[in-house]
Design a protein around this motif. Structure first.
Motif, PDB file in Angstrom:
ATOM      1  N   THR A 357      40.356  41.579  42.492  1.00 39.98           N
ATOM      2  CA  THR A 357      39.973  40.208  42.847  1.00 39.98           C
ATOM      3  C   THR A 357      38.464  40.065  42.721  1.00 39.98           C
ATOM      4  O   THR A 357      37.729  40.273  43.689  1.00 39.98           O
ATOM      5  N   THR A 359      36.681  37.338  42.310  1.00 42.17           N
ATOM      6  CA  THR A 359      36.176  36.151  43.004  1.00 42.17           C
ATOM      7  C   THR A 359      37.223  35.663  43.992  1.00 42.17           C
ATOM      8  O   THR A 359      38.385  36.103  43.976  1.00 42.17           O
ATOM      9  N   THR A 361      38.468  32.717  43.947  1.00 44.97           N
ATOM     10  CA  THR A 361      39.453  31.932  43.199  1.00 44.97           C
ATOM     11  C   THR A 361      40.584  32.808  42.687  1.00 44.97           C
ATOM     12  O   THR A 361      41.755  32.398  42.674  1.00 44.97           O
ATOM     13  N   SER A 362      40.254  34.027  42.259  1.00 47.20           N
ATOM     14  CA  SER A 362      41.292  34.920  41.746  1.00 47.20           C
ATOM     15  C   SER A 362      42.297  35.296  42.827  1.00 47.20           C
ATOM     16  O   SER A 362      43.468  35.534  42.532  1.00 47.20           O
ATOM     17  N   ASP A 365      44.763  32.450  42.953  1.00 48.76           N
ATOM     18  CA  ASP A 365      45.602  32.417  41.751  1.00 48.76           C
ATOM     19  C   ASP A 365      46.723  33.448  41.830  1.00 48.76           C
ATOM     20  O   ASP A 365      47.882  33.155  41.497  1.00 48.76           O
ATOM     21  N   VAL A 366      46.389  34.663  42.261  1.00 53.56           N
ATOM     22  CA  VAL A 366      47.414  35.708  42.340  1.00 53.56           C
ATOM     23  C   VAL A 366      48.445  35.364  43.412  1.00 53.56           C
ATOM     24  O   VAL A 366      49.656  35.561  43.221  1.00 53.56           O
ATOM     25  N   ARG A 425      46.059  42.226  34.921  1.00 61.16           N
ATOM     26  CA  ARG A 425      46.326  41.254  33.865  1.00 61.16           C
ATOM     27  C   ARG A 425      46.286  41.933  32.503  1.00 61.16           C
ATOM     28  O   ARG A 425      45.393  42.726  32.217  1.00 61.16           O
TER      29      ARG A 425
END
Length: 442
Positions: A357, A359, A361-362, A365-366, A425
């Motif tokens: 992770t 950031t 934001t990530s 998202d996950v 990813r």
């Protein structure tokens, strides 16, 4: 005259001079004197080891976000107004720096009234106050609960087991820990550990600390003595941050060589070098050195290098009576937990997902991807490490192979170990290059 009242030479008999009386002391042998001198010297050494200033007590670190080294230089109609203006400017600059550190890029600016509610304290690192001018270097603390909501950061930070800190400083060819006050120990005492992933156990050097945690202790390998020390200070393992100073000339440039070591075997985690122009800047160099050493330990923790030594754990002996009452081997094996925590037999349960992770934001998202998988009952971040590896707990109705297939279908590479899944990813496939003359006619 006769009898007791006769007087000779004009003095009564009772007042005449008696014979000389000699007082004799018991004879002392040289070995006795030597033994007394040794005891006196030993007592003096003990008093010298315990008395005197050994260091400062560590500051209390809470869970607040901290932004240090905010520099302000403002003017005002008077000294008080200039200082208030400087502190308000420091809050704005600190919020921008905190947003960039957690989310990346330039974030939106909050109003001063909102920042006043988020800021929990301001620490003065250095300041100069004039009649109409204020110059300072400040550290701003933001309340984690309130500021975390504005930053979009939630969850818990991954923490290490408690680690005992023995700061060793080499200066002038002599190694010092708590035998006397050093800038290295002061820097560790002033370091705020709220945002660190390492649970530091810091001492102030009072009482028996100079005797137990001396500069020679990191060189000892005996596990029994280490177990006693760690049990005394309530730690699971030990780390030894080392600073070695080299002075070019008195008062001139100083070079600091820093090393991060850990464990009874004194293993090296990493090292670096800092340099300042004068001896007056040594405290700042030490503070920067502590921050960099903390980064080395945090990276080692995320990489799995900084792990407690199992030889330092005192295991309780098995209960022989309970084993005898078990009956046979089958009953013992059935009582042991399975490798996957007993979830494989039931075909579902809770799984730990490890994911990078970079950031905030990530993280969201996950979590959104996990919650969208068929069969997922819940997905929450249990250990947050921005810029590192975070851990999410997922409740899933199905075996681990089914969860793995669902994640791979969403573009993840999955590595399974029991009930823990490590996902990354996949890199985007490069577009196929066309052959020369492709698309043309024959």
């Amino acid at each position: 005259m006769h009898g007791p009242y006769q007087i000779g030479l004009g003095f009564p008999e009772q007042c005449r001079q008696k014979g000389a009386v000699t007082l004799s002391l018991p004879s002392l042998r040289p070995i006795h004197l030597l033994f007394a001198l040794v005891l006196a010297a030993f007592a003096a050494v003990l008093i010298a080891q315990i008395e005197g200033e050994r260091g400062i007590a560590p500051i209390a670190s809470n869970g607040d976000f901290e932004v240090r080294d905010i520099k302000v230089d403002v003017y005002g109609p008077d000294a008080d107004t200039a200082r208030a203006t400087g502190w308000r400017l420091a809050q704005r600059l600190a919020w921008q720096a905190l947003w960039k550190r957690t989310n990346g890029g330039a974030g939106h600016m909050l109003a001063d009234g909102v920042l006043d509610g988020l800021v929990s304290g301001i620490e003065v690192q250095q300041e100069q106050i004039g009649p109409k001018r204020y110059i300072a270097t400040l550290a701003v603390m933001f309340d984690r609960a309130r500021a975390g909501q504005a930053l979009g950061v939630s969850g818990q930070v991954m923490r290490s087991p408690p680690l005992l800190v023995i700061p060793v400083m080499w200066d002038g060819g002599a190694a010092t820990t708590f035998e006397q006050a050093t800038e290295w120990q002061k820097a560790w005492a002033m370091f705020r550990t709220a945002e660190s992933s390492i649970d530091y156990v810091r001492t102030s050097g009072d009482g028996p600390d100079p005797l137990l945690l001396n500069a020679g202790q990191p060189g000892r390998r005996g596990r029994n003595w280490w177990r006693l020390l760690l049990d005394l200070y309530g730690a699971a393992d030990v780390i030894m941050p080392i600073a070695r100073l080299e002075h070019s000339w008195p008062g001139g440039p100083v070079t600091g060589h820093f090393a991060a070591r850990y464990g009874p075997d004194n293993q090296l985690v990493g090292s670096f070098t800092l340099r300042v122009n004068s001896a007056a800047e040594i405290p700042k160099m030490m503070a920067d050195g502590v921050a960099k050493v903390d980064q080395l330990y945090s990276q080692a923790l995320r990489a799995g290098v900084l792990r407690p030594d199992p030889s330092l754990v005192i295991e309780e002996p098995l209960n022989a009576v309970a084993i005898d009452n078990a009956g046979d081997l089958d009953s013992i094996l059935s009582a042991l937990p399975s490798e996957d925590g007993g979830m494989a037999a039931s075909g579902g349960g809770s799984y730990a997902i490890q994911v990078d992770t970079p950031t905030a934001t990530s993280v969201g998202d996950v979590q959104a991807v996990l919650r969208g998988l068929p069969g997922v009952r819940s997905a929450a971040t249990s250990s947050l490490a921005l810029g590192g590896t975070s851990v999410m707990q997922v409740g899933f109705d199905g075996p681990v192979e089914q969860l793995r297939a669902a994640l791979e279908a969403r573009g993840f590479s999955v590595a399974v170990s029991g009930s823990t899944l490590r996902i990354t990813r996949r890199a985007a496939a490069a577009p196929a290059s066309q052959s020369p003359g492709g698309g043309g006619g024959q």
